[in-house]
Design a protein around this motif. Sequence first.
Motif, PDB file in Angstrom:
ATOM      1  N   SER A  39       0.811  -1.386  -0.360  1.00  0.00           N
ATOM      2  CA  SER A  39      -0.514   0.085   0.112  1.00  0.00           C
ATOM      3  C   SER A  39       0.429   1.198  -0.007  1.00  0.00           C
ATOM      4  N   ILE A  40       1.930   1.729  -0.253  1.00  0.00           N
ATOM      5  CA  ILE A  40       3.320   1.990  -0.675  1.00  0.00           C
ATOM      6  C   ILE A  40       2.412   2.927  -1.721  1.00  0.00           C
ATOM      7  N   LEU A  41       2.309   2.288  -2.600  1.00  0.00           N
ATOM      8  CA  LEU A  41       2.206   2.612  -4.180  1.00  0.00           C
ATOM      9  C   LEU A  41       1.186   2.726  -4.702  1.00  0.00           C
ATOM     10  N   GLU A  42       0.201   3.797  -5.395  1.00  0.00           N
ATOM     11  CA  GLU A  42      -1.383   3.774  -4.805  1.00  0.00           C
ATOM     12  C   GLU A  42      -1.898   3.454  -6.370  1.00  0.00           C
ATOM     13  N   ASN A  43      -0.801   4.337  -7.533  1.00  0.00           N
ATOM     14  CA  ASN A  43      -1.142   4.450  -9.096  1.00  0.00           C
ATOM     15  C   ASN A  43       0.155   4.098  -9.628  1.00  0.00           C
ATOM     16  N   PHE A  44       0.258   3.595 -10.839  1.00  0.00           N
ATOM     17  CA  PHE A  44       1.629   3.089 -11.753  1.00  0.00           C
ATOM     18  C   PHE A  44       0.518   3.329 -13.313  1.00  0.00           C
ATOM     19  N   PHE A  45       1.242   4.456 -13.816  1.00  0.00           N
ATOM     20  CA  PHE A  45       0.600   4.274 -15.214  1.00  0.00           C
ATOM     21  C   PHE A  45       1.903   4.408 -16.197  1.00  0.00           C
ATOM     22  N   ILE A  46       1.813   3.824 -17.470  1.00  0.00           N
ATOM     23  CA  ILE A  46       2.906   3.820 -18.462  1.00  0.00           C
ATOM     24  C   ILE A  46       2.230   3.783 -19.912  1.00  0.00           C
ATOM     25  N   SER A  47       3.202   5.139 -20.260  1.00  0.00           N
ATOM     26  CA  SER A  47       2.427   5.616 -21.586  1.00  0.00           C
ATOM     27  C   SER A  47       2.564   4.573 -22.932  1.00  0.00           C
ATOM     28  N   VAL A  48       2.293   4.692 -23.422  1.00  0.00           N
ATOM     29  CA  VAL A  48       1.700   3.858 -24.501  1.00  0.00           C
ATOM     30  C   VAL A  48       2.880   3.951 -25.898  1.00  0.00           C
ATOM     31  N   SER A  49       3.904   4.493 -25.374  1.00  0.00           N
ATOM     32  CA  SER A  49       5.096   4.168 -25.934  1.00  0.00           C
ATOM     33  C   SER A  49       5.915   3.110 -25.154  1.00  0.00           C
ATOM     34  N   LYS A  50       5.740   3.459 -24.258  1.00  0.00           N
ATOM     35  CA  LYS A  50       6.702   2.634 -23.137  1.00  0.00           C
ATOM     36  C   LYS A  50       7.914   3.243 -22.701  1.00  0.00           C
ATOM     37  N   LYS A  51       8.340   4.215 -22.674  1.00  0.00           N
ATOM     38  CA  LYS A  51       9.527   4.863 -22.595  1.00  0.00           C
ATOM     39  C   LYS A  51       9.154   6.039 -21.414  1.00  0.00           C
ATOM     40  N   SER A  52       8.000   6.081 -21.143  1.00  0.00           N
ATOM     41  CA  SER A  52       8.002   6.625 -19.755  1.00  0.00           C
ATOM     42  C   SER A  52       6.686   6.893 -18.413  1.00  0.00           C
TER      43      SER A  52
END
Length: 90
Positions: A39-52
């Motif tokens: 419960s320390i990582l609330e959200n994780f998003f990755i760009s479509v390009s997978k670069k960011s």
Amino acid sequence: MHRILVLITLSDSGIEIIKSNHELPEKEMVLLNQWKKESILENFFISVSKKSAVLIFKDIDESNSKKLIESLPYFPFMSKIEYHILEKQF
């Protein structure tokens, strides 16, 4: 309640290394899933390009968030890392 938003950009050469080594993404996801369970990582998003990517931590300070990011298998391939301390409004 404070959150720490981390913006990560991978280097072009790093992306190529990651793509050629199938163990790196697996190791990366093991840590991210562990942080989610803790419960320390609330959200994780990755760009479509997978670069960011964008990670949102909670219940830890900036110093600890930096230590966590530095422990990631992708860390040597990161060209830019930004940390933003946020105050959640709703």
